[in-house]
Design a protein around this motif. Sequence first.
Motif, PDB file in Angstrom:
ATOM      1  N   GLN A   1       0.825  -1.211   0.000  1.00 38.27           N
ATOM      2  CA  GLN A   1       0.000   0.000   0.000  1.00 38.27           C
ATOM      3  C   GLN A   1       0.859   1.262   0.000  1.00 38.27           C
ATOM      4  OE1 GLN A   1      -2.319  -1.106   3.435  1.00 38.27           O
ATOM      5  NE2 GLN A   1      -4.075  -1.737   2.180  1.00 38.27           N
ATOM      6  N   LYS A   2       1.942   1.242   0.768  1.00 33.07           N
ATOM      7  CA  LYS A   2       2.838   2.404   0.762  1.00 33.07           C
ATOM      8  C   LYS A   2       3.492   2.563  -0.615  1.00 33.07           C
ATOM      9  CE  LYS A   2       3.937   2.407   5.701  1.00 33.07           C
ATOM     10  NZ  LYS A   2       5.005   2.217   6.736  1.00 33.07           N
TER      11      LYS A   2
ATOM     12  N   GLU B   1      -5.448   9.874 -10.929  1.00 34.96           N
ATOM     13  CA  GLU B   1      -4.521   8.743 -10.976  1.00 34.96           C
ATOM     14  C   GLU B   1      -5.139   7.503 -10.339  1.00 34.96           C
ATOM     15  OE1 GLU B   1      -2.070   9.166 -12.845  1.00 34.96           O
ATOM     16  OE2 GLU B   1      -2.280  11.336 -12.951  1.00 34.96           O
ATOM     17  N   LEU B   2      -5.887   7.700  -9.248  1.00 32.11           N
ATOM     18  CA  LEU B   2      -6.521   6.559  -8.596  1.00 32.11           C
ATOM     19  C   LEU B   2      -7.549   5.907  -9.515  1.00 32.11           C
ATOM     20  CD1 LEU B   2      -7.073   7.859  -4.937  1.00 32.11           C
ATOM     21  CD2 LEU B   2      -5.302   6.302  -5.786  1.00 32.11           C
ATOM     22  N   ALA B   3      -8.228   6.708 -10.310  1.00 33.47           N
ATOM     23  CA  ALA B   3      -9.212   6.149 -11.244  1.00 33.47           C
ATOM     24  C   ALA B   3      -8.541   5.221 -12.243  1.00 33.47           C
ATOM     25  CB  ALA B   3      -9.943   7.277 -11.962  1.00 33.47           C
ATOM     26  N   ASP B   4      -7.389   5.632 -12.757  1.00 33.79           N
ATOM     27  CA  ASP B   4      -6.660   4.767 -13.687  1.00 33.79           C
ATOM     28  C   ASP B   4      -6.132   3.523 -12.975  1.00 33.79           C
ATOM     29  OD1 ASP B   4      -7.098   6.191 -15.945  1.00 33.79           O
ATOM     30  OD2 ASP B   4      -5.128   7.148 -16.025  1.00 33.79           O
TER      31      ASP B   4
ATOM     32  N   GLU C   1      -7.712 -10.539  -7.393  1.00 33.20           N
ATOM     33  CA  GLU C   1      -8.699 -10.066  -6.427  1.00 33.20           C
ATOM     34  C   GLU C   1      -8.021  -9.544  -5.156  1.00 33.20           C
ATOM     35  OE1 GLU C   1      -8.641 -12.981  -7.855  1.00 33.20           O
ATOM     36  OE2 GLU C   1     -10.524 -13.325  -8.933  1.00 33.20           O
ATOM     37  N   THR C   2      -6.944 -10.215  -4.751  1.00 30.84           N
ATOM     38  CA  THR C   2      -6.229  -9.777  -3.552  1.00 30.84           C
ATOM     39  C   THR C   2      -5.571  -8.419  -3.773  1.00 30.84           C
ATOM     40  OG1 THR C   2      -5.812 -12.075  -2.913  1.00 30.84           O
ATOM     41  CG2 THR C   2      -4.415 -10.391  -1.923  1.00 30.84           C
TER      42      THR C   2
ATOM     43  N   PHE D   1      -5.622  -2.527  -2.661  1.00 29.87           N
ATOM     44  CA  PHE D   1      -5.742  -1.151  -3.156  1.00 29.87           C
ATOM     45  C   PHE D   1      -6.986  -0.478  -2.584  1.00 29.87           C
ATOM     46  CE2 PHE D   1      -7.776   1.570  -6.419  1.00 29.87           C
ATOM     47  CZ  PHE D   1      -6.863   2.609  -6.432  1.00 29.87           C
ATOM     48  N   LYS D   2      -8.127  -1.141  -2.647  1.00 28.11           N
ATOM     49  CA  LYS D   2      -9.365  -0.528  -2.160  1.00 28.11           C
ATOM     50  C   LYS D   2      -9.297  -0.266  -0.657  1.00 28.11           C
ATOM     51  CE  LYS D   2     -12.455  -3.385  -3.965  1.00 28.11           C
ATOM     52  NZ  LYS D   2     -13.790  -3.885  -4.399  1.00 28.11           N
ATOM     53  N   GLN D   3      -8.635  -1.153   0.083  1.00 29.63           N
ATOM     54  CA  GLN D   3      -8.466  -0.922   1.512  1.00 29.63           C
ATOM     55  C   GLN D   3      -7.612   0.325   1.761  1.00 29.63           C
ATOM     56  OE1 GLN D   3      -6.837  -4.663   2.775  1.00 29.63           O
ATOM     57  NE2 GLN D   3      -8.774  -5.772   2.503  1.00 29.63           N
TER      58      GLN D   3
END
Length: 984
Positions: free
Chosen positions: A353-354, A434-437, A475-476, A481-483
Motif C-alpha cells: 500500500q505504501k 490517478e486513482l481512477a486509472d 482479487e487480492t 488497493f481498495k483498503q
Amino acid sequence: MAFPSRAMRNLALPVLLGLAIPVIGQVPGPSQTDNRSVPQGMPVPASVAPPPGATADPLAPLPPIPGVDQTPWLYKGSDLPQDKMWKFGRLANGLRFAVRRNGVPPGQVAVRVRIDAGSLNEQAPERGFAHLIEHLSFRGSQHVPDGEAKRIWQRLGATFGSDSNASTTPTQTVYQLDLPGATEAGLDESLKILSGMMAAPSLTAQSLNAERPVVLAERREQPGPQVRYSDKLRETFFAGQPLAERSPIGQLATLEAATPETVRAFHDRWYRPERATVIISGDMDPLLLAKLVTKNFGSWQGVGPNPPDPDFGKPKADAPVAGALVEPSMPPVVAMAVLRPWQYQDDTAIFNQKRMVDMVAARLISRRLENRARAGGSFLQAAVALDDVSRSANMTTVNVVPLGDNWEAALKDVRAVIADAMATPPTQGEIDRELADYDAILRNQVETSRVEAGSKQADDMVGALDIRETVTAPETSYQIFKQAVAAKMFTPDTVLASTRKIFQGTATRGLVNTRTVQPDAVARLTAALKADVRPLAEQRRRQGAVSFAQLPKLGTPGKVMSRETVSDLGLERVTFANGVRLLLLANDGETGRVYLRVRFGRGYDALPATHESPAWAADLALVAGGIGKFDQGDLDRLTAGRTMGLDFDIDDDAFAFNALSSPGDYADNLKLMAAKLVAPRWDAAPVNRAKAAMLAGYDGFDSSPDGVLGHDLERLLRDGDPRWGTPPRDVVAATTPQAFKALWAPLLASGPIEVSVFGDVKADDAIKAVAASFGAIPARRADTGPVPPIRFPAHVTTPVVRYHTGPADQAAAVIAWPTGGGSAGDQVRNRLDVLAQVFADRLFDRLRSQAGASYSPQVASQWPIGLPSGGRMIAIGMVAPDKVDFFLTTARSIAADLASKPIDADELQRIKRPMAQRLARMASGNMFWMQRLGGAAYDPKRIEATHRLAKDFVSIGPADLQAVAAKYRRPDTDWTLKAGPKAK
C-alpha cells in the motif's frame, strides 16, 4: 482448475488443427493418391480427462508427495493471502517448485526453470559465462545429442526462439518452454531434457568451439550506440558496485579465453538444485505436474558446497555525480536517478500500500511532464519511474529527451516540475485522476483473470522470485488497493510526503548524451542537477470537468438494414442505413475484453504514390490532435478510470482505429472513435512534436545495419514508392500543421466504414452501440479511384549497397523475391507461409548452428491481402562484412534446393506441427479472428479464405512447397542488399 471452454468454441479451425497434429514421434507416410504428407491425429490433452486422483478442488492443497515439503515457501514473512491456485514444494535436494493449472490457451503447458545466478555471479575472468552456459545448455546435454534439442521440441510442437528460449540477466538465468498440445509423455520428456540441461550440459571443447561464434555473433549484432549508452549508464549510476561492469553479454577477451574447465567451474558453482526453481502453469492437473518435477529433478545433486550469495554492494555517496558520452547517432538525452540501497522487505499488505502511494506520486509527476511537453516545452518527452534494479539499488529515474540540443534547459524545466511537486501538495482531484486509472487497471485484471495466459503467470512468478517478492491473485491486489483508498492513504499530504521521499536517497546521478563533443559536459550536468529551479516552475494546468455529453453530437441512432449470420464462424454481418457495416463476433471466451477495430477509407491505396506527403506523421499526431473542443489532455481525463483506447494504423486497403475495451466501456469507446471521424481537432502542437521527434532520430539511421534497414529497406523494396518507408529529412522538416490537415481531413471524412466488435458483448447490445455511434453519423461520400501500382525492384546481379557509421565488424545482408497479393490468393499465401518456415529453419541451421555466422537470421513471407500485388519473401541476416556473400550464397542454395526437390516427411512435420499449434493457440483468441476477417464486410473472399484455412493448411505437402518455391524463388527475380561499414 478447469477453465470454461474458450472463445470460438463453435469454430472449426482449432478442432481441425488439433486433429491434424501427429502423435509425437509419428512420421506419416505419403498418401497413395497425391504423395502428400498429411498429419494423422493427436492425443487428447491431459486436461480434458483428469487422471484418477486428480485434485477436485483447485484451491485445495495437493495430497502428500513422498520426499516433498509442501510448505508454501513463497509466502514466508508475508501476510498476503496465498494464491491457492499455486501449489508449492521443496525437494530433498533443495530444488523448489511452483505449479498450477491454467487452460489458457487450451492444451498448453508453460515451463520456466529459474537459476538464481546471472552475470553478477561471475568473477572477473568469467564475464559472459552465465550467458554462454545458457547457449551451451540448449546446444546439447545429458539427454540430448549436440544440436538436437530444437528438432526434439519441434516434434513436440514448440517453436525455437518463441516457445523454447532462455534469457540471462545480472541476477538470474531463465529457461523457457511453452509446450503446446502437451501430453503427460511429452511433458515428461521435456522435463527430463530440461533437468539434463541444468545438471549436465555438454561443456566439451567441441560444443564450446561450435557455440562460441554464435555468442560472439550475438554480441557483435547488438546496436553499438545503444550498447555504449547502456554501459555508460550502468558505469555512472552504479559506480563502485559490481553492476557497473557486469553486462550479461560479457567481454570479448573472457569469452575467447573460455575453456571447458573454466566454464564448468562456473556451472558447478552456481547450477545446483538449491538455486533452482521449476515453475509450471498449464492445462494439466497440478498433482501430475508436481510428480513430474519430482521424478525428473529429484536426483540432481550439486557439486561441492553451496556458495553464499555474492555481495551486490550499495550505492556510493562519494562516487562522481555525473557522466557524459558522445553518440552523434543518438538524440540528446539526459537520465537522472536518485539511488537508495536495495533491501529485502517482507512482502506485506502495508508494504504494498505504501508503494502504491509512491507510484501515484510518480504517475502524477509524469502526467504533468507530459502535459508540459504537449504544450511545446523545451523537451519532447520526460517521465518518472520507480524500480528495484538487479537487487543493487532502489531507484527513482527521470529520463528527458530535449527539444533540439539544449539539454540543460530541458533538464532544468523537468526538475522545476519535480521541485514544484515536492514543494506544494497536489489537489485531491489530481490524485483521484490517478486513482481512477489505478482502479481501472486492477479491476480489469480481476475481470480478465479467467483468461490470463499460463505463460504470463509463469513469467510473473519468475519476476517475483527475482526481486524476492510474492504473487497474489488479482482479487487480492485489488482488495489491498481498495483498503488503502478506504483508509485515506491517498491524500494531498501523503502524496506530497511520498514525492519528497522518492526524490531523496544515498546519491543523485546523471548522464547526458550529446551529438558533439562538449568538454565541459560533466561539469555543466553536475551544475544543472544542483541548480535552484524553483523560479522556472509554471502555473499548474487547471483540470475542468469533462464528460461524454460534451463530445460532438453524432445524430440519431442508425437503422439496421440487414443482419445475417455466417453460420460456420458464429460471425454476424450488419448493415446500417448510412452504409456503415458491422462485423460482430459476440462470445464470452475472453471475459472482460472487447476488441474494437474501425476500418475506413482506402489505406495505402488512398495515399499519394507520386510525391511525398505528411502521411508519416499520422502515428504520432492524428489521435493526439484531439476531438472537437477537447485536446489530448481533456481526452485523457474523459477516459480516466475506464478501459478505453484510440490507436491508429494504416492497412493495405484501409485506415484503422483500434481499441481494447471492456463490456462496460466499449459503447462509449465507439462514440469516441466516431467523434474522431466526424469532428477531428487539428492542434498544431502534436504535428510539431511529431516533427521534432522524427528529426531527432535521423542521425541514428545510419549508425548500424539495423538503422539503415529501418530507414531504407521498405522504400527500396517498393521501388521508391513514397507511400512506404521513411521520408527524406527535408520532407519532414518542411511538414506544417496546415499540410498535415490538408492531407488527413478529407481522408477522415470519406470512404466506406467497417466496424468490428469481437469479444465479451451481447449481440443485440453491440448492434445498438454501433447504431448509436457509427450508425448515427452522416452517410459518407465514396473514396474511389484507381489503385496505384505496387512495384518490386528489378533483379540485381550484385547487391544494392548502403553504408552505416557503426562498428566495422557489423553488416546486414538481405535477399527478397516478389510474390503476389490479394484475398483470392489465400492458398498460395498459406503455402508461402509454410515455405518461409522451412527456409528459416534451414537458414538457422546453416548460418547459426553450423557456421556461427549470424545469431538470428530472419525469414518471412509477406502477402498483402488488401493489395493486388506487392508481396515478397524476404531473408535478413546480421553478419560480419566478410560473411555477406556467404549469407546470400547460402540463401540462394536453400532456395534452389527447395525448388528442385520436395522436402522429406520428417522435416515437413517438424515445421508444420509448431505452426499448427501456434495457429490453434492464436485461434483461441479474438484478435486472430479480427485480423483474419478484417475487410470481410466488403470482401467476402476473406470469409471464404478463413473457412478454408484449416483444411488447406492440413493438405499442404512436399509437392505444394516445391511448386511455390519453383514459381517464386527464381534466381532471375531476386533482389539483394548489403549494408556495410563506411570506410573510416
